[in-house]
Design an enzyme around this catalytic site. Structure first.
Site, mmCIF file in Angstrom:
data_model
loop_
_atom_site.group_PDB
_atom_site.id
_atom_site.type_symbol
_atom_site.label_atom_id
_atom_site.label_comp_id
_atom_site.label_asym_id
_atom_site.label_seq_id
_atom_site.Cartn_x
_atom_site.Cartn_y
_atom_site.Cartn_z
ATOM 1 C CB VAL A 85 -0.923 0.014 1.231
ATOM 2 C CG1 VAL A 85 -1.823 1.248 1.212
ATOM 3 C CG2 VAL A 85 -1.768 -1.251 1.268
ATOM 4 C CB SER A 86 1.698 3.675 -2.647
ATOM 5 O OG SER A 86 1.901 2.726 -3.666
ATOM 6 C CB ALA A 87 4.083 6.824 0.794
#
Length: 406
Positions: A71-73
Site C-alpha cells: 500500500v503506497s505512501a
C-alpha cells in the site's frame, strides 16, 4: 477506541496532505477522510504507520524479503490521483491492486463512475476484492486477475489510467485503452531513474502534463524488465555492484582489477544548498552519461559508506574504469559540492567525464523542469526543443527535454 483514533489520525493526515499541497480538490479531501486505510493493510500495523505521510506498507514479499506488493505512501497516492484529475462518472483503470487506492478512486468518481483494478497476482487480487467488499466498494470496483500488459478484458476505454507499479515501458494496450482527452499516470523507469509522469495524447504520441518524484515495486509479467548486474571484486574479497537498466558497455571485462587501483577524483564546482533536491541531476546523467549505471557496495566497506552520502548512488562504466557520483561539503557552509570518484587505469578520465556532465547540466538545464514524451513504434520523432535525449523502449521511445517554457 481504535476506531475513534483511526478517524482522528485520518483527519490529521488529510489536513497535512492538504497543507503540503498533495491534496488540492475537495473530492479527494473527502475520499481521504472517508476511506478507512487501516482496513487495507496487514492486521497489527500500528495506526501511526498506517496514517503516516510517507510510509508505504508491504502486503506481500518474496522469499528474500523484497516487496512484491504494498500500500503506497499516502503522499504519492494523493499526488497521483490529483495528477490524473478524475471526475464524477468517469471510468478508471488501476494497474496494480491493493484495495485502498481503488477505494479512494471510487469515492472520487462517485456512484456513476467505475474503477477497474488489475493485478497479475491472484493472491493480491483475491485479497483486494475481499477487502473492498468488506469496506462497501464491491459494486463500484471490479478487481481482475490479469497481466496488464494486455487490454482489460470486457472493459474500456478508460477516462483515466493509473499505474501503481514501476513500469519500464508503455505497452500499446495502455495507449489504446486511454479515451480521447484521457490521462495516463505511470511511474516510468528511464535508464534506472524513475519519474511518475502524467501523460495525455498529443497527435501521434503522449506528452507529459505533470511530473512527480516517486518509485514503485517493479512490474511483473510481460511488462517486466530485468537489470543486468556485474560484480567487481576488491582486494579484500568484497564486491562493487554495477547495475545497468539499458545498454551494457561491451568492455565490461576490461574492468577486472579496477578496484586494485587507487581512487581518483574530479570536482565540478557545482553546489547545492543543504535540503534542496538534486534529483534532476540523476535524470540528466541517466540521459546523457555513457555507461550510466547504479552503483552499490558490500556493507561494511569504505565505499559503501561513501555511496550512502549521495542519496541515490549512480555512476558510469568507461572502458577499463568506472566512476561514481560523489559529494563533499562546499566551502563556507554553502551545502555540498558534486563531483566524481573513479577507479581503474583511466580513472581520471572517467571521473572528469562525469564531472563535466554535472557542469553541463548546471549551465542551463538545471533551471528547467524536464518534459517527457512517449513515442509509440511507428510515430516519427520530430526535432525536440532544448537539450533532449531519446531512450529506446520495446514499444517505442521516451524523450526527455530540458527547455525554458516561459
Amino acid at each position: 477506541m481504535a476506531g475513534g483514533r483511526a478517524v482522528e489520525l485520518r483527519d490529521e493526515l488529510t489536513d497535512t496532505l492538504m497543507a503540503d499541497g498533495k491534496i488540492v480538490s475537495s473530492a479527494l479531501e473527502k475520499a481521504f477522510r472517508t476511506v478507512p486505510r487501516e482496513m487495507f493493510v496487514p492486521a497489527g500495523t500500528p495506526l501511526d504507520v498506517v496514517y503516516s505521510v510517507d510510509n508505504s506498507v508491504v502486503t506481500k514479499a518474496d522469499e528474500h524479503g523484497a516487496p512484491l506488493s504494498s500500500v503506497s505512501a499516502t503522499y504519492i497516492q494523493a499526488r497521483m490521483i490529483e495528477m490524473a484529475a478524475p471526475g464524477p462518472g468517469m471510468t478508471v483503470l488501476e494497474i496494480g491492486s491493493g484495495g485502498y487506492n481503488a477505494a479512494l478512486l471510487a469515492e472520487v468518481v462517485g456512484a456513476d463512475g467505475h474503477v477497474v483494478s488489475v493485478d497479475i497476482d491472484a493472491e493480491i487480487t483475491d485479497r483486494a476484492a475481499t477487502l473492498l467488499d468488506r469496506a462497501g466498494y464491491a459494486g463500484r470496483v471490479t478487481v481482475l486477475q490479469a497481466d496488464a500488459e494486455h487490454p482489460a478484458p470486457g472493459f474500456g476505454p478508460f477516462d483515466r489510467i493509473l499505474v501503481t507499479v514501476g513500469a519500464w515501458d508503455i505497452p500499446p494496450a495502455w495507449v489504446e485503452q486511454l479515451a480521447p482527452g484521457g490521462v495516463l499516470v505511470v511511474p516510468l523507469r528511464m535508464n534506472g531513474v524513475t519519474r511518475t509522469i502524467a501523460f495525455r495524447h498529443d497527435a501521434d504520441h503522449l506528452a507529459s502534463i505533470d511530473v512527480e518524484l516517486a518509485g514503485f515495486v517493479p512490474m511483473q509479467g510481460h511488462g517486466a524488465h530485468a537489470e543486468r548486474t556485474f560484480l567487481l571484486p576488491d582486494p579484500d574479497g568484497k564486491h562493487i555492484k554495477l547495475q545497468f537498466d539499458s545498454d551494457v558497455p561491451d568492455t565490461m571485462s576490461s574492468l577486472d582489477g579496477a578496484l586494485a587501483t587507487e581512487p581518483v577524483s574530479a570536482w565540478s564546482g557545482v553546489t547545492f544548498p543543504n535540503g534542496v533536491s538534486f534529483a534532476d541531476l540523476h535524470l540528466w546523467l541517466a540521459a546523457f552519461l555513457p555507461g550510466f549505471c547504479r552503483v552499490a557496495a558490500d556493507p561494511g566497506t569504505p565505499l559503501a559508506a561513501e555511496l550512502g552520502k549521495t542519496w541515490f548512488p549512480f555512476g558510469a562504466a568507461r572502458g577499463d574504469s568506472f566512476a561514481y557520483l560523489a559529494v563533499r561539503p562546499a566551502r563556507e557552509g554553502a551545502g555540498v559540492e558534486f563531483g566524481a570518484t573513479a577507479y581503474g587505469k583511466h580513472g581520471q578520465a572517467a571521473a572528469t567525464a562525469l564531472a563535466q556532465q554535472i557542469q553541463e547540466w548546471d549551465h542551463g538545464p538545471r533551471a528547467c523542469d524536464p518534459t517527457f514524451g512517449f513515442w509509440p513504434i511507428g510515430s516519427g520523432i520530430p526535432p525536440l526543443p532544448g537539450r533532449s535525449a531519446v531512450l529506446p523502449k520495446r514499444h517505442g521511445a521516451v524523450s526527455i527535454s530540458w527547455h525554458r517554457t516561459g
